[in-house]
Design a protein around this motif. Structure first.
Motif, PDB file in Angstrom:
ATOM      1  N   LEU A  14       4.982  -0.557  -0.909  1.00 11.62           N
ATOM      2  CA  LEU A  14       3.906   0.238  -1.509  1.00 11.62           C
ATOM      3  C   LEU A  14       2.558  -0.440  -1.314  1.00 11.62           C
ATOM      4  CD1 LEU A  14       5.602   1.298  -4.887  1.00 11.62           C
ATOM      5  CD2 LEU A  14       5.125   2.765  -2.919  1.00 11.62           C
ATOM      6  N   LEU A  15       2.521  -1.760  -1.522  1.00 13.66           N
ATOM      7  CA  LEU A  15       1.260  -2.488  -1.355  1.00 13.66           C
ATOM      8  C   LEU A  15       0.803  -2.472   0.102  1.00 13.66           C
ATOM      9  CD1 LEU A  15       1.860  -5.556  -3.714  1.00 13.66           C
ATOM     10  CD2 LEU A  15       0.459  -3.531  -4.150  1.00 13.66           C
ATOM     11  N   ASP A  16       1.751  -2.536   1.027  1.00 11.89           N
ATOM     12  CA  ASP A  16       1.390  -2.450   2.449  1.00 11.89           C
ATOM     13  C   ASP A  16       0.750  -1.099   2.754  1.00 11.89           C
ATOM     14  OD1 ASP A  16       2.335  -4.982   2.948  1.00 11.89           O
ATOM     15  OD2 ASP A  16       4.306  -4.316   3.659  1.00 11.89           O
ATOM     16  N   ASP A  17       1.308  -0.031   2.166  1.00 12.98           N
ATOM     17  CA  ASP A  17       0.745   1.312   2.380  1.00 12.98           C
ATOM     18  C   ASP A  17      -0.659   1.410   1.795  1.00 12.98           C
ATOM     19  OD1 ASP A  17       3.068   2.031   3.628  1.00 12.98           O
ATOM     20  OD2 ASP A  17       3.928   3.068   1.884  1.00 12.98           O
ATOM     21  N   ILE A  18      -0.822   0.813   0.594  1.00 13.68           N
ATOM     22  CA  ILE A  18      -2.144   0.863  -0.047  1.00 13.68           C
ATOM     23  C   ILE A  18      -3.156   0.064   0.763  1.00 13.68           C
ATOM     24  CG2 ILE A  18      -3.437   0.214  -2.125  1.00 13.68           C
ATOM     25  CD1 ILE A  18      -0.848   0.663  -3.719  1.00 13.68           C
ATOM     26  N   GLU A  19      -2.738  -1.097   1.264  1.00 13.60           N
ATOM     27  CA  GLU A  19      -3.637  -1.933   2.061  1.00 13.60           C
ATOM     28  C   GLU A  19      -4.057  -1.205   3.341  1.00 13.60           C
ATOM     29  OE1 GLU A  19      -3.756  -6.441   4.019  1.00 13.60           O
ATOM     30  OE2 GLU A  19      -1.969  -5.724   2.952  1.00 13.60           O
ATOM     31  N   ALA A  20      -3.113  -0.517   3.979  1.00 13.64           N
ATOM     32  CA  ALA A  20      -3.449   0.228   5.204  1.00 13.64           C
ATOM     33  C   ALA A  20      -4.421   1.362   4.890  1.00 13.64           C
ATOM     34  CB  ALA A  20      -2.169   0.774   5.839  1.00 13.64           C
ATOM     35  N   ARG A  29      -7.706   9.858   5.931  1.00 12.07           N
ATOM     36  CA  ARG A  29      -6.281   9.621   5.633  1.00 12.07           C
ATOM     37  C   ARG A  29      -5.501  10.919   5.772  1.00 12.07           C
ATOM     38  NH1 ARG A  29      -7.902   6.898   0.036  1.00 12.07           N
ATOM     39  NH2 ARG A  29      -9.057   5.094   0.857  1.00 12.07           N
ATOM     40  N   LYS A  30      -4.311  10.784   6.332  1.00 10.22           N
ATOM     41  CA  LYS A  30      -3.469  11.960   6.522  1.00 10.22           C
ATOM     42  C   LYS A  30      -2.853  12.435   5.206  1.00 10.22           C
ATOM     43  CE  LYS A  30      -2.335  10.797  11.310  1.00 10.22           C
ATOM     44  NZ  LYS A  30      -1.246  10.502  12.294  1.00 10.22           N
ATOM     45  N   ILE A  31      -2.539  11.499   4.284  1.00 12.47           N
ATOM     46  CA  ILE A  31      -1.952  11.841   2.989  1.00 12.47           C
ATOM     47  C   ILE A  31      -2.743  11.158   1.895  1.00 12.47           C
ATOM     48  CG2 ILE A  31       0.379  12.233   3.891  1.00 12.47           C
ATOM     49  CD1 ILE A  31       1.103   9.431   2.906  1.00 12.47           C
ATOM     50  N   SER A  32      -2.641  11.693   0.696  1.00 17.28           N
ATOM     51  CA  SER A  32      -3.331  11.089  -0.451  1.00 17.28           C
ATOM     52  C   SER A  32      -2.624   9.800  -0.850  1.00 17.28           C
ATOM     53  CB  SER A  32      -3.344  12.061  -1.628  1.00 17.28           C
ATOM     54  OG  SER A  32      -3.840  11.417  -2.783  1.00 17.28           O
TER      55      SER A  32
END
Length: 705
Positions: A14-20, A29-32
């Protein structure tokens, strides 16, 4: 994979997704990312952040990125450290403070400072903020972060940080802001270290109290930390640093009024406790350390406890005693809540657990406490605290402290009596440790141990009537095992009398329906026997006292009766030397014999409690025979049990196992020993002469092998 590991991997993802996502503007961004942030915040709230995860979140928070303020605020409000906060994380936060194009917004900076305040007691090295003191102090002109910054500086400030130019800077800034409460509060901290410095009217205005910013957040943090420590058992508390400012509150306990360590009026060439952060610095400056203003803080602070242990002073203990007396007066006059008593008991318990002592000044306080205590609330804590009562005259301690304790606790229930028994067991165990460490036991009050054991003798007999359960019997044996351990110390034996358990108690335990009880009883009596032999065998340690000479015949009676019941097939016989027939009335013997013959014509009263027929030993005895039979091949018959001399002969004649009677009994003892029931074999080997020789032969064979 464990659930904890799986949770850690999910949070990392999850943190990797938030960092990206933070590197891209929201429109690209493609998704929220909103739901991802919510999931990460929820997971942080549930189990806290491990060091790697915390470092990743701190990096997100301290670098300017494209995440919205709501998402960043949600992450920092749920950033609960599961372990210590690293120096790197602290420096990242400090480096993110102030004005600059690539720094976080001032609103986020205030949240970061607030977070540092709330995790201050979890910093890996609090000295890291001390080293950054100048950087933090120079940011005080930034109004948006000033309240949180002043709070953090109040925690970090030590005497070495207070200098004239900083006082002047604070005074000037306070005048410019019209007496900002946060600045006034920090100025008062400065004044505590140097009260002689003239600051005029600047500290008389309204000042910030520097209370914990969010008690509910603190409570959740402690829950997470407790769960993590219980699961992973890492680290230990640093006992060479003062519990600063909010450390007591961090435990989630109610305040008791015990002050924190704060040293005022320190001299230029002295060292304050607040400056100590490692054992080397403490040892090097032991004589220079200035005592804090409120010495009663020793109850809660481990470092002050060490200082008073190495530098005991009568005046210091008098000051603590005066504070406790004043506290008692507040309770009695109604100026303080009665529940505050219970809170202070928690603090005293922690103090005694850390120092392994119960000073006389606390004994007086506890006696007063009994006057308002219901005997139930925090009973275990009170009893654990009192078990550190110093070694001394039991009769005097009973009159002053233990009698009031019993009046408070005993309520005619077995539970209260059992609690008291366990307390006396702990007390005797600690007194034994204290005696083993004493260089001169000649000063031990005469009859102290004897009085304690006799007192518990009566309590144990009462418990056998009010709560005749296996659990109670084992608790009773815990106490007498402590007695046996004490009497087995050759350095102690010259200074104490051996006191045996009451005869009635021994026989009640002998006929208990529990093999662990019987085994432990036999083990305790075997230990007692060795103690008697140590006193009496040449060269004798000392002469037996008159009272011991009276007890020795009774004790020999225990041994003879147990051997008659368990080994010799002569239960309740009184004709043998020292035998007491288990003290049953002679008129009862024919009645019991008649009853047994009616149940089983082959069973006699004399052999009913032997290895083969005893209700608690028969299963083990037969299991031993079954094990031998399973190892043999070609047997035409198996023993049905119970085993007797005659049945073994008949078994061999029918093609069954060939086993001599003596070999069978010795084998059962060995089987019991291997099964963890060493007490019965231990007593038999130390009492029966023919078994002593057998045991010696076995030892020789083992040594040769």
């Amino acid at each position: 994979m464990t659930s904890a590991e799986d949770g850690g991997r999910n949070l990392g993802a999850l943190l990797d997704d938030i960092e990206a996502a933070s590197k891209l503007p929201a429109k690209r961004r493609k998704i929220s990312i909103k739901n991802t942030v919510e999931d990460a915040a929820s997971m942080l709230f549930d189990r806290g952040a491990l060091p790697e995860e915390l470092a990743q979140v701190v990096e997100l928070l301290t670098l300017r990125n494209h995440l919205d303020q709501s998402s960043l605020g949600s992450l920092i409000r749920n950033l609960y450290p599961a372990r210590k906060v690293s120096d790197e994380a602290v420096l990242r936060v400090v480096g993110a403070l102030g004005h600059g194009q690539h720094k976080p917004s001032l609103a986020l900076q205030s949240l970061l400072l607030r977070w540092l305040v709330m995790v201050y007691h979890l910093l890996e090295k609090t000295a890291i903020l001390s080293q950054a003191y100048g950087v933090l102090f120079n940011l005080l002109d930034t109004a948006a972060i000033r309240p949180q910054l002043c709070h953090l500086l109040a925690l970090v400030t030590r005497r070495k940080h207070v200098s004239p130019f900083r006082i002047q800077a604070l005074l000037g800034l306070s005048r410019q802001t019209g007496g900002d409460p946060a600045l006034v509060g920090l100025l008062r901290i400065f004044k505590n270290y140097y009260p002689e410095i003239i600051v005029g009217e600047s500290t008389k205005g309204r000042a910030a109290a520097f209370k914990h910013p969010d008690p509910q957040w603190r409570g959740r943090l402690e829950e997470i930390r407790s769960q993590h420590i219980e699961r992973y058992e890492y680290g230990a508390r640093n006992g060479f640093a003062v519990n600063h400012a909010l450390a007591r509150q961090m435990k989630g306990a109610k305040l008791t009024g015990v002050p924190l360590v704060r040293t005022q009026h320190a001299q230029e060439d002295s060292i304050t406790l607040e400056e100590i952060d490692n054992p080397d610095f403490f040892a090097e400056n032991l004589e220079k350390i200035e005592l804090p203003t409120q010495l009663v803080a020793v109850l809660a602070d481990p470092l002050l406890q060490k200082l008073m242990l190495f530098r005991p002073e009568a005046e210091s203990f008098l000051r603590i005693s005066n504070w406790l007396a004043a506290y008692m007066n507040d309770i009695a006059s109604g100026d303080a809540e009665p529940d505050a008593f219970l809170d202070l008991v928690d603090v005293i318990h922690e103090y005694t657990s850390n120092t392994k002592t119960l000073p006389p000044l606390l004994v007086g306080f506890i006696v007063e406490f009994f006057g308002v205590w219901d005997g139930r609330q925090k009973r275990d804590i009170v009893l654990e605290t009192l078990s550190f009562l110093p070694l001394g005259d039991f009769r005097e301690a009973y009159e002053q402290l233990l009698a009031p304790l019993e009046r408070s606790i005993l309520d005619n229930t077995p539970e209260s009596q059992t609690s008291l028994l366990k307390f006396y067991t702990r007390l005797l165990r600690r007194w034994t440790i204290a005696m083993r460490g004493e260089a001169d036991l000649s000063t031990l009050p005469e009859g102290s141990i004897d009085s304690l054991v006799n007192h518990v003798n009566n309590l144990s007999l009462t418990l056998t009537q009010t709560s005749p359960t296996v659990s109670t019997y084992l608790s009773i044996l815990d106490f007498y095992q402590c007695c046996a351990t004490l009497f087995s110390q050759r350095s102690i034996l010259p200074h104490v009398e051996i006191t045996t358990p009451p005869a009635l108690l021994v026989y009640i335990l002998l006929f208990s329906p529990s093999l662990p009880v019987l085994s432990r009883l036999c083990g305790v009596l075997a230990d007692y026997k060795r103690s008697w032999e140590a006193v009496m065998s040449p060269p004798a340690i000392r002469q037996l006292t008159k009272r011991e000479k009276e007890q020795i015949n009774t004790f020999n009676g225990f041994l003879m009766d147990l051997c008659n019941c368990l080994w010799r097939g002569r239960a309740f016989v009184v004709s043998d030397l020292n035998a007491q027939g288990c003290r049953i009335p002679r008129s009862l013997e024919p009645v019991l014999e008649s009853y047994l013959r009616g149940v089983d014509s082959d069973l006699s009263l004399a052999s009913a409690f032997g290895l083969s027929n005893s209700p608690v030993l028969c299963m083990q005895s037969l299991a031993y025979v079954r094990e031998l039979e399973d190892e043999e091949t070609g047997l035409r018959a198996r023993h049905a049990g119970p085993v007797t001399q005659a049945s073994l002969r008949q078994l061999a004649n029918r093609g069954g196992l060939e086993l001599a009677w003596q070999e069978y009994r010795a084998g059962v003892l060995e089987y019991l020993e291997q099964s963890g029931f060493e007490g019965v074999p231990e007593l038999m080997y130390s009492t029966m002469k023919n078994l002593m020789r057998t045991k010696g032969e076995r030892v020789v064979e083992a040594e040769q092998l």
